[in-house]
Design a protein around this motif. Structure first.
Motif, mmCIF file in Angstrom:
data_model
loop_
_atom_site.group_PDB
_atom_site.id
_atom_site.type_symbol
_atom_site.label_atom_id
_atom_site.label_comp_id
_atom_site.label_asym_id
_atom_site.label_seq_id
_atom_site.Cartn_x
_atom_site.Cartn_y
_atom_site.Cartn_z
ATOM 1 N N HIS A 8 0.836 -1.216 0.000
ATOM 2 C CA HIS A 8 0.000 0.000 0.000
ATOM 3 C C HIS A 8 0.866 1.259 0.000
ATOM 4 O O HIS A 8 0.554 2.240 -0.705
ATOM 5 N N THR A 9 1.969 1.237 0.746
ATOM 6 C CA THR A 9 2.861 2.412 0.793
ATOM 7 C C THR A 9 3.501 2.658 -0.565
ATOM 8 O O THR A 9 3.596 3.812 -1.026
ATOM 9 N N LEU A 10 3.952 1.600 -1.227
ATOM 10 C CA LEU A 10 4.549 1.755 -2.554
ATOM 11 C C LEU A 10 3.517 2.245 -3.568
ATOM 12 O O LEU A 10 3.836 3.070 -4.439
ATOM 13 N N TYR A 11 2.297 1.746 -3.487
ATOM 14 C CA TYR A 11 1.237 2.193 -4.387
ATOM 15 C C TYR A 11 0.974 3.695 -4.191
ATOM 16 O O TYR A 11 0.815 4.450 -5.158
ATOM 17 N N THR A 12 0.944 4.134 -2.946
ATOM 18 C CA THR A 12 0.674 5.548 -2.632
ATOM 19 C C THR A 12 1.813 6.450 -3.095
ATOM 20 O O THR A 12 1.582 7.565 -3.571
ATOM 21 N N ASN A 13 3.068 5.980 -2.972
ATOM 22 C CA ASN A 13 4.229 6.828 -3.246
ATOM 23 C C ASN A 13 4.929 6.481 -4.557
ATOM 24 O O ASN A 13 6.048 6.965 -4.802
ATOM 25 N N SER A 14 4.322 5.655 -5.383
ATOM 26 C CA SER A 14 5.011 5.195 -6.602
ATOM 27 C C SER A 14 5.382 6.355 -7.524
ATOM 28 O O SER A 14 6.495 6.396 -8.080
ATOM 29 N N GLU A 15 4.485 7.305 -7.725
ATOM 30 C CA GLU A 15 4.779 8.436 -8.605
ATOM 31 C C GLU A 15 5.925 9.279 -8.062
ATOM 32 O O GLU A 15 6.787 9.755 -8.814
ATOM 33 N N LYS A 16 5.948 9.440 -6.746
ATOM 34 C CA LYS A 16 6.991 10.245 -6.106
ATOM 35 C C LYS A 16 8.332 9.515 -6.111
ATOM 36 O O LYS A 16 9.387 10.131 -6.310
ATOM 37 N N PHE B 21 9.221 6.744 -8.102
ATOM 38 C CA PHE B 21 9.651 6.112 -9.360
ATOM 39 C C PHE B 21 9.458 7.029 -10.559
ATOM 40 O O PHE B 21 8.933 6.629 -11.602
ATOM 41 N N ASN B 22 9.868 8.289 -10.410
ATOM 42 C CA ASN B 22 9.893 9.262 -11.514
ATOM 43 C C ASN B 22 8.543 9.408 -12.219
ATOM 44 O O ASN B 22 8.443 9.374 -13.453
ATOM 45 N N GLY B 23 7.483 9.527 -11.437
ATOM 46 C CA GLY B 23 6.165 9.790 -11.995
ATOM 47 C C GLY B 23 5.413 8.555 -12.476
ATOM 48 O O GLY B 23 4.282 8.674 -12.961
ATOM 49 N N LYS B 24 6.011 7.374 -12.338
ATOM 50 C CA LYS B 24 5.324 6.142 -12.755
ATOM 51 C C LYS B 24 4.375 5.681 -11.665
ATOM 52 O O LYS B 24 4.707 5.728 -10.481
ATOM 53 N N ARG B 25 3.205 5.242 -12.070
ATOM 54 C CA ARG B 25 2.211 4.759 -11.115
ATOM 55 C C ARG B 25 1.944 3.275 -11.404
ATOM 56 O O ARG B 25 1.670 2.878 -12.539
ATOM 57 N N PHE B 26 2.072 2.475 -10.339
ATOM 58 C CA PHE B 26 1.885 1.026 -10.462
ATOM 59 C C PHE B 26 0.649 0.590 -9.679
ATOM 60 O O PHE B 26 0.315 1.171 -8.644
ATOM 61 N N SER B 27 0.013 -0.449 -10.193
ATOM 62 C CA SER B 27 -1.186 -0.985 -9.528
ATOM 63 C C SER B 27 -0.792 -1.879 -8.360
ATOM 64 O O SER B 27 0.362 -2.325 -8.250
ATOM 65 N N HIS B 28 -1.766 -2.143 -7.479
ATOM 66 C CA HIS B 28 -1.529 -3.052 -6.358
ATOM 67 C C HIS B 28 -1.083 -4.430 -6.863
ATOM 68 O O HIS B 28 -0.190 -5.059 -6.291
ATOM 69 N N GLU B 29 -1.704 -4.872 -7.937
ATOM 70 C CA GLU B 29 -1.410 -6.213 -8.456
ATOM 71 C C GLU B 29 0.029 -6.324 -8.934
ATOM 72 O O GLU B 29 0.742 -7.299 -8.611
ATOM 73 N N LYS B 30 0.502 -5.304 -9.668
ATOM 74 C CA LYS B 30 1.869 -5.342 -10.177
ATOM 75 C C LYS B 30 2.874 -5.274 -9.038
ATOM 76 O O LYS B 30 3.895 -5.974 -9.053
ATOM 77 N N ILE B 31 2.591 -4.416 -8.064
ATOM 78 C CA ILE B 31 3.501 -4.283 -6.915
ATOM 79 C C ILE B 31 3.544 -5.595 -6.144
ATOM 80 O O ILE B 31 4.615 -6.039 -5.709
ATOM 81 N N SER B 32 2.390 -6.226 -5.992
ATOM 82 C CA SER B 32 2.344 -7.513 -5.274
ATOM 83 C C SER B 32 3.186 -8.574 -5.986
ATOM 84 O O SER B 32 3.866 -9.386 -5.340
ATOM 85 N N LYS B 33 3.168 -8.565 -7.311
ATOM 86 C CA LYS B 33 3.953 -9.538 -8.072
ATOM 87 C C LYS B 33 5.451 -9.267 -7.977
ATOM 88 O O LYS B 33 6.262 -10.186 -8.125
ATOM 89 N N CYS B 34 5.818 -7.995 -7.749
ATOM 90 C CA CYS B 34 7.240 -7.623 -7.655
ATOM 91 C C CYS B 34 7.821 -7.861 -6.258
ATOM 92 O O CYS B 34 9.038 -7.786 -6.078
#
Length: 289
Positions: free
Chosen positions: A88-96, A98-111
């Motif tokens: 959840h923290t990575l999803y909330t802060n992904s744009e900040k 990872f250079n403006g990239k936004r990732f879904s919960h599903e993708k983050i969970s797989k990573c």
């Protein structure tokens, strides 16, 4: 702190930073950029305690330690909610982060690469010699990002090492407090010295003010004495002038009196001369007859 006493949403993550790290793949050295985000709990390092009663046994392979637990309480009460909170923290802060990239919960969970297998096998980095039959402490140190994968780094330390670090930290705090006490004691001494000097110079200023006052006082007295002397001189001069005037008046009176006497004498003489002349004339006439 016991794992079931930790409030997960009080865990905080710092902004990711880069480190260069070397890897050996088939005897070939590869240097890659690895990103880390520090983990803290109430602004302190997070040490998680696993009681000895829940540990089945410990197995060490290469640089990794595998801790086999009795049951899945540690997983369900700590590891599982921790991983969900990280996602959840990575999803909330992904744009900040990872250079403006936004990732879904599903993708983050797989990573996410978990450190828990089958709910009871915990894989941890081991930097100390760990023995069976004691409480264990896990340092939840940081998040690690590499090649579109991320994990949370766990460092296993035994009870004795944890206590050594804990008391070493306390000693540092105590030594810091002692240093501050000495520092402020020194400041107080300096302040007291300054206060003493202030009082000393204030006393000197009072003496100087007193001397200045006395100087002014004596100067004023001298001025008054000079004024009185000048007044007395003026009075004596006036008196002398008056006396000289009186003397001159007396002299003038005397002179006038003398002049009047002389005039009267002259007149009397003239009168006597006239009388004598008249008498002589009479006598001459008488004889003529």
């Amino acid at each position: 702190m016991l794992y079931n006493h930790i409030i997960i949403d009080r865990i905080s993550f710092g902004s990711p930073y880069e480190r260069k790290k070397q890897f050996f793949i088939r005897d070939e050295k590869i240097i890659k950029s690895v990103y880390y985000a520090d983990i803290s709990y109430n602004n302190n390092c997070l040490y998680v305690k696993i009681p000895e009663s829940e540990i089945k046994y410990i197995e060490i392979k290469n640089n990794d330690t595998y801790c086999y637990l009795r049951g899945k309480k540690f997983y369900s009460n700590f590891i599982e909610p921790l991983e969900q909170y990280i996602i959840h923290t990575l999803y909330t802060n992904s744009e900040k982060w990872f250079n403006g990239k936004r990732f879904s919960h599903e993708k983050i969970s797989k990573c996410l690469v978990s450190n828990m297998y089958d709910g009871y096998k915990l894989c941890i980095t081991n930097k100390d010699k760990i023995q069976n039959g004691c409480d264990l402490y896990i340092h939840l140190k940081e998040l690690q990002f590499i090649d579109n994968r991320f994990t949370y780094n766990l460092i296993l330390i035994d009870n004795n090492t944890f206590l050594e670090k804990k008391y070493a930290k306390k000693e540092k705090v105590i030594s810091k407090d002692t240093f501050l006490e000495k520092k402020y004691a020194k400041k107080e001494k300096v302040i007291s010295k300054d206060t003493f000097l202030e009082k000393k110079y204030a006393k000197k200023e009072k003496v100087i003010l007193k001397d200045t006052f006395l100087e002014k006082k004596y100067a004023k007295e001298e001025e008054s004495e000079q004024e009185s002397e000048e007044e007395s001189e003026e009075e004596s001069e006036e008196e002398s002038e008056e006396e000289s005037e009186e003397e001159s008046e007396e002299e003038s009176e005397e002179e006038s009196e003398e002049e009047s006497e002389e005039e009267s004498e002259q007149e009397s003489e003239q009168e006597s001369e006239q009388e004598s002349e008249e008498e002589s004339d009479l006598t001459d006439e008488y004889y003529k007859e």
